[in-house]
Design a protein around this motif. Sequence first.
Motif, mmCIF file in Angstrom:
data_model
loop_
_atom_site.group_PDB
_atom_site.id
_atom_site.type_symbol
_atom_site.label_atom_id
_atom_site.label_comp_id
_atom_site.label_asym_id
_atom_site.label_seq_id
_atom_site.Cartn_x
_atom_site.Cartn_y
_atom_site.Cartn_z
ATOM 1 N N VAL A 58 0.742 -1.172 -0.027
ATOM 2 C CA VAL A 58 0.026 0.072 -0.045
ATOM 3 C C VAL A 58 0.915 1.197 0.121
ATOM 4 O O VAL A 58 1.768 1.217 0.755
ATOM 5 N N PRO A 59 0.596 2.143 -0.985
ATOM 6 C CA PRO A 59 1.642 3.526 -0.919
ATOM 7 C C PRO A 59 1.467 4.251 0.430
ATOM 8 O O PRO A 59 0.186 4.124 0.915
ATOM 9 N N VAL A 60 2.232 4.942 0.854
ATOM 10 C CA VAL A 60 2.191 5.624 2.069
ATOM 11 C C VAL A 60 0.895 6.600 2.102
ATOM 12 O O VAL A 60 0.162 6.581 3.138
ATOM 13 N N ASN A 61 0.863 7.206 0.800
ATOM 14 C CA ASN A 61 -0.291 8.399 0.947
ATOM 15 C C ASN A 61 -1.525 7.560 0.958
ATOM 16 O O ASN A 61 -2.602 8.397 1.722
ATOM 17 N N VAL A 62 -1.962 6.574 0.554
ATOM 18 C CA VAL A 62 -3.125 5.755 0.918
ATOM 19 C C VAL A 62 -3.345 5.581 2.450
ATOM 20 O O VAL A 62 -4.440 5.701 2.962
ATOM 21 N N PRO A 71 1.527 12.414 5.342
ATOM 22 C CA PRO A 71 2.276 10.988 4.840
ATOM 23 C C PRO A 71 3.689 11.133 5.382
ATOM 24 O O PRO A 71 4.104 10.093 5.446
ATOM 25 N N SER A 72 4.276 12.189 5.813
ATOM 26 C CA SER A 72 5.537 12.373 6.450
ATOM 27 C C SER A 72 5.443 11.739 7.818
ATOM 28 O O SER A 72 6.773 10.899 8.182
ATOM 29 N N PHE A 73 4.532 11.564 8.412
ATOM 30 C CA PHE A 73 4.246 11.032 9.678
ATOM 31 C C PHE A 73 4.382 9.437 9.560
ATOM 32 O O PHE A 73 5.084 8.650 10.281
ATOM 33 N N VAL A 74 3.648 9.082 8.549
ATOM 34 C CA VAL A 74 3.726 7.554 8.147
ATOM 35 C C VAL A 74 4.948 7.077 7.858
ATOM 36 O O VAL A 74 5.580 5.990 8.281
ATOM 37 N N THR A 75 5.927 7.843 7.035
ATOM 38 C CA THR A 75 7.099 7.509 6.519
ATOM 39 C C THR A 75 7.801 7.099 7.458
ATOM 40 O O THR A 75 8.740 6.441 7.746
ATOM 41 N N ALA A 76 7.903 8.299 8.426
ATOM 42 C CA ALA A 76 8.919 8.383 9.620
ATOM 43 C C ALA A 76 8.606 7.019 10.456
ATOM 44 O O ALA A 76 9.566 6.322 10.938
ATOM 45 N N ILE A 98 8.565 7.428 -3.346
ATOM 46 C CA ILE A 98 7.174 6.855 -3.170
ATOM 47 C C ILE A 98 7.458 5.647 -2.624
ATOM 48 O O ILE A 98 7.845 4.533 -3.303
ATOM 49 N N LEU A 99 7.099 5.349 -1.305
ATOM 50 C CA LEU A 99 7.207 4.086 -0.828
ATOM 51 C C LEU A 99 5.898 3.325 -0.646
ATOM 52 O O LEU A 99 5.003 3.863 -0.722
ATOM 53 N N GLU A 100 5.892 2.004 -0.781
ATOM 54 C CA GLU A 100 4.781 1.100 -0.661
ATOM 55 C C GLU A 100 5.109 0.135 0.564
ATOM 56 O O GLU A 100 6.140 -0.310 0.872
ATOM 57 N N LEU A 101 4.197 0.140 1.487
ATOM 58 C CA LEU A 101 4.307 -0.622 2.732
ATOM 59 C C LEU A 101 3.617 -1.858 2.623
ATOM 60 O O LEU A 101 2.309 -2.074 2.052
ATOM 61 N N SER A 102 3.895 -2.867 3.475
ATOM 62 C CA SER A 102 3.332 -4.174 3.532
ATOM 63 C C SER A 102 3.759 -4.825 4.862
ATOM 64 O O SER A 102 4.824 -4.639 5.258
ATOM 65 N N LEU A 103 3.080 -5.513 5.292
ATOM 66 C CA LEU A 103 3.000 -6.287 6.640
ATOM 67 C C LEU A 103 3.854 -7.512 6.559
ATOM 68 O O LEU A 103 3.900 -8.134 5.404
ATOM 69 N N THR A 104 4.584 -7.678 7.412
ATOM 70 C CA THR A 104 5.601 -8.902 7.442
ATOM 71 C C THR A 104 4.657 -10.295 7.876
ATOM 72 O O THR A 104 3.864 -9.986 8.691
ATOM 73 N N GLU A 105 5.225 -11.277 7.839
ATOM 74 C CA GLU A 105 4.521 -12.634 8.367
ATOM 75 C C GLU A 105 4.347 -12.567 9.985
ATOM 76 O O GLU A 105 3.376 -12.797 10.460
ATOM 77 N N LYS A 106 5.464 -12.017 10.359
ATOM 78 C CA LYS A 106 5.581 -11.730 11.956
ATOM 79 C C LYS A 106 4.261 -10.923 12.394
ATOM 80 O O LYS A 106 3.703 -11.524 13.374
ATOM 81 N N THR A 107 4.073 -10.062 11.710
ATOM 82 C CA THR A 107 2.841 -8.942 12.195
ATOM 83 C C THR A 107 1.698 -9.578 11.886
ATOM 84 O O THR A 107 0.623 -9.745 12.709
ATOM 85 N N TYR A 108 1.424 -10.441 10.698
ATOM 86 C CA TYR A 108 -0.011 -11.327 10.526
ATOM 87 C C TYR A 108 -0.056 -12.102 11.536
ATOM 88 O O TYR A 108 -1.198 -12.465 11.899
ATOM 89 N N LYS A 109 0.978 -12.856 12.146
ATOM 90 C CA LYS A 109 0.848 -13.797 13.095
ATOM 91 C C LYS A 109 0.362 -13.188 14.309
ATOM 92 O O LYS A 109 -0.590 -13.682 14.890
ATOM 93 N N HIS A 110 0.921 -12.228 14.852
ATOM 94 C CA HIS A 110 0.583 -11.380 15.991
ATOM 95 C C HIS A 110 -1.081 -10.810 15.683
ATOM 96 O O HIS A 110 -1.922 -10.936 16.785
ATOM 97 N N LEU A 111 -1.373 -10.246 14.541
ATOM 98 C CA LEU A 111 -2.588 -9.917 14.383
ATOM 99 C C LEU A 111 -3.772 -11.102 14.418
ATOM 100 O O LEU A 111 -4.925 -10.689 14.903
ATOM 101 N N THR A 112 -3.333 -11.951 13.941
ATOM 102 C CA THR A 112 -4.276 -13.375 14.004
ATOM 103 C C THR A 112 -4.380 -13.633 15.225
ATOM 104 O O THR A 112 -5.452 -14.056 15.770
ATOM 105 N N ALA A 113 -3.353 -13.672 16.217
ATOM 106 C CA ALA A 113 -3.488 -14.095 17.488
ATOM 107 C C ALA A 113 -4.319 -13.145 18.346
ATOM 108 O O ALA A 113 -5.195 -13.708 19.379
#
Length: 127
Positions: A58-62, A71-76, A98-113
Motif C-alpha cells: 500500500v502506498p504511504v499516501n493511501v 504522509p511524512s508521519f507515516v513514512t517516519a 514513493i514508498l509502498e508498505l506491506s506487513l511481514t509474516e511476523k505481524t500477520y501472526k500477531h494480528l491473527t493471535a
Amino acid sequence: MTDSVSRTLDDLPVSLGFSAASDHPQQVRSFWAEALGVCGPRWMILVALADLDRGDGVPVNVVSEKLQVDPSFVTAQSRLLESRGFLRRKPLNGKPWILELSLTEKTYKHLTAFEVLKDLSFGKPSD
C-alpha cells in the motif's frame, strides 16, 4: 434498575457518559499496541495496512489518507516499524520517493493471535 442506581446515573453530567464511551476504543487500541510493544499511532498504521493491503503493498499516501495524518508521519513511523520487523518498505515502481508498505509474516501472526483473543474476550460476531 434500582432507584439508588437510577438516581446516581441521573446525577452524572451527560458529557461524562459520552467521554467514557469515546475513551473505550482508545483504551482497547492502547492495550493491543502495548501487547505488541509499539505505541498507539504505530499500532494504527499496522491495522490500517492489514485492512488496506491486498498482497501488493500500500502506498504511504493511501495509509495516511485512511488515518487522516500527514504522509511524512507515516513514512517516519514506518522506518521504526520496519526496523522492528513489523513491515516492509519498498520503492513503488523504482521511484525511491514513493514508498509502498506491506506487513511481514511476523505481524500477520500477531494480528491473527489478537483477533483470536478478541473473539474469546468479546465473542465472535455473527455472520
